[in-house]
Design a protein around this motif. Structure first.
Motif, short mmCIF file in Angstrom:
data_model
loop_
_atom_site.label_atom_id
_atom_site.label_comp_id
_atom_site.label_asym_id
_atom_site.label_seq_id
_atom_site.Cartn_x
_atom_site.Cartn_y
_atom_site.Cartn_z
N LEU A 7 0.84 -1.20 0.00
CA LEU A 7 0.00 0.00 0.00
C LEU A 7 0.88 1.25 0.00
N HIS A 8 1.94 1.21 0.79
CA HIS A 8 2.87 2.33 0.84
C HIS A 8 3.45 2.61 -0.54
N SER A 9 3.90 1.60 -1.23
CA SER A 9 4.49 1.76 -2.56
C SER A 9 3.45 2.29 -3.55
N PHE A 10 2.24 1.78 -3.45
CA PHE A 10 1.14 2.23 -4.33
C PHE A 10 0.88 3.72 -4.15
N LEU A 11 0.82 4.17 -2.89
CA LEU A 11 0.53 5.58 -2.62
C LEU A 11 1.70 6.49 -3.00
N ILE A 12 2.93 6.03 -2.76
CA ILE A 12 4.11 6.83 -3.12
C ILE A 12 4.11 7.12 -4.61
N GLU A 13 3.71 6.15 -5.41
CA GLU A 13 3.67 6.35 -6.86
C GLU A 13 2.57 7.34 -7.29
N LYS A 14 1.63 7.58 -6.39
CA LYS A 14 0.49 8.46 -6.72
C LYS A 14 0.65 9.88 -6.17
N THR A 15 1.78 10.18 -5.53
CA THR A 15 1.88 11.46 -4.81
C THR A 15 1.71 12.67 -5.72
N TRP A 16 2.40 12.68 -6.87
CA TRP A 16 2.24 13.84 -7.76
C TRP A 16 0.84 13.88 -8.37
N GLN A 17 0.27 12.71 -8.63
CA GLN A 17 -1.11 12.67 -9.13
C GLN A 17 -2.06 13.28 -8.11
N MET A 18 -1.86 12.92 -6.83
CA MET A 18 -2.71 13.47 -5.77
C MET A 18 -2.56 14.99 -5.69
N THR A 19 -1.31 15.47 -5.81
CA THR A 19 -1.08 16.91 -5.74
C THR A 19 -1.79 17.64 -6.89
N GLU A 20 -1.63 17.15 -8.09
CA GLU A 20 -2.23 17.82 -9.25
C GLU A 20 -3.76 17.75 -9.19
N GLU A 21 -4.29 16.60 -8.79
CA GLU A 21 -5.75 16.46 -8.69
C GLU A 21 -6.30 17.34 -7.58
N TRP A 22 -5.56 17.41 -6.47
CA TRP A 22 -6.01 18.27 -5.36
C TRP A 22 -6.04 19.72 -5.80
N TYR A 23 -4.96 20.19 -6.43
CA TYR A 23 -4.93 21.60 -6.82
C TYR A 23 -6.01 21.91 -7.86
N ALA A 24 -6.23 20.99 -8.77
CA ALA A 24 -7.26 21.20 -9.81
C ALA A 24 -8.66 21.25 -9.21
N SER A 25 -8.84 20.60 -8.05
CA SER A 25 -10.17 20.54 -7.42
C SER A 25 -10.54 21.82 -6.68
N ILE A 26 -9.55 22.70 -6.45
CA ILE A 26 -9.82 23.94 -5.71
C ILE A 26 -10.68 24.86 -6.57
N ASP A 27 -11.78 25.30 -6.03
CA ASP A 27 -12.66 26.24 -6.74
C ASP A 27 -12.06 27.64 -6.64
N LYS A 28 -11.37 28.06 -7.68
CA LYS A 28 -10.65 29.34 -7.65
C LYS A 28 -11.59 30.54 -7.49
N SER A 29 -12.86 30.37 -7.90
CA SER A 29 -13.81 31.48 -7.78
C SER A 29 -14.21 31.74 -6.33
#
Length: 278
Positions: A7-29
């Protein structure tokens, strides 16, 4: 039960994906503070900080809790004292923490689906529990640190305001001007005394013009402080001239038995400045 290298290895591989998806989810308005910034450098820094969070948080699935929290501390302190985050409402930051928490719960679900049948429900529940409990600890820890640094920043700003509110302006021939403005309470009066003595020494002032025309209110304690300042200035060889003294201030001084014998009085600053050349 919750520790799992896969699980740790799976999540480590997803860290940049999580960052980009998180930032994209922010409602800038609707975003405020650091999350509303359009500055490219601020955005890069925000994403970097979020990615570093993931690199630390994933370790919860392979490390002992004490070691995990110790390694996490520098990140918590860094974000808590970061100016961009200090200028962002703490409730908004907490909301983003919990948005990231939902990401982790979602990725655990994805991992379980990918390994269907390999993990018991008890193990899956332990993963979800450790995510929720650890986020609660981190958020509480962050809020405490953020409050501490917010208070320190507020105190520093107030000290700067107090210092700027009692500046000694150097004039020619070793003369200086102290223009006092606004309400002077006991705390500010004490700072004025300390700052003025220090600045007169630093700027080699031998005659100080103290203008009170912009002062709104002075109580009896403050009046005593100002006259104490004049007496102390005299002890270090600095003559004083007061201008713009209001009738109520003069009345307060006389009622306290404070003497004007050792200080020149001028009705306004123009007269005080004119008299300095005579």
């Amino acid at each position: 039960m919750h520790r799992d290298k896969a699980l740790h290895s799976f999540l480590i591989e997803k860290t940049w994906q999580m960052t980009e998806e998180w930032y994209a989810s922010i409602d800038k308005s609707k975003a405020t503070g650091v999350y509303a910034s359009s500055n490219p450098e601020t955005i890069r820094t925000l994403k970097k900080q979020n990615h570093e969070f993931h690199l630390h948080f994933c370790e919860v699935f392979v490390k002992e809790e004490s070691e995990f929290l110790k390694d996490f501390e520098p990140w918590i302190v860094m974000i808590a004292k970061d100016d961009e985050h200090l200028n962002t409402p703490v409730t908004v930051i907490m909301n983003e923490f919990f948005n990231v928490q939902r990401q982790y719960l979602g990725f655990v679900k994805e991992f379980v689906n990918f390994h269907e049948g390999e993990y018991s429900q008890d193990v899956i529940n332990s993963w979800n529990d450790v995510i929720i409990n650890t986020f609660n600890k981190i958020v509480t820890w962050f809020v405490e640190e953020n409050q501490k640094y917010s208070e320190e920043k507020l105190i520093a700003q107030q000290e700067m305001i107090n210092e700027l509110s009692s500046p000694v302006i150097a004039l020619n021939n070793h003369m200086g001007l102290l223009p006092l403005i606004g309400v002077i309470d006991t705390a500010r009066a004490k700072l004025i005394v300390e700052n003025t003595l220090e600045q007169c020494t630093e700027k080699d002032i031998s005659h100080l013009l103290i203008d009170l025309s912009g002062v709104l209110i002075i109580d009896t304690m403050v009046a005593q402080q100002i006259f104490s300042l004049i007496e102390t200035l005299g002890l270090i060889g600095v003559r004083s001239t007061i201008s713009g003294i209001r009738p109520e201030i003069a009345l307060t001084a006389t009622q306290l038995g404070l003497s004007f014998d050792k200080v020149a009085i001028k009705s306004n600053l123009a007269q005080a400045l004119a008299s300095k050349d005579k």
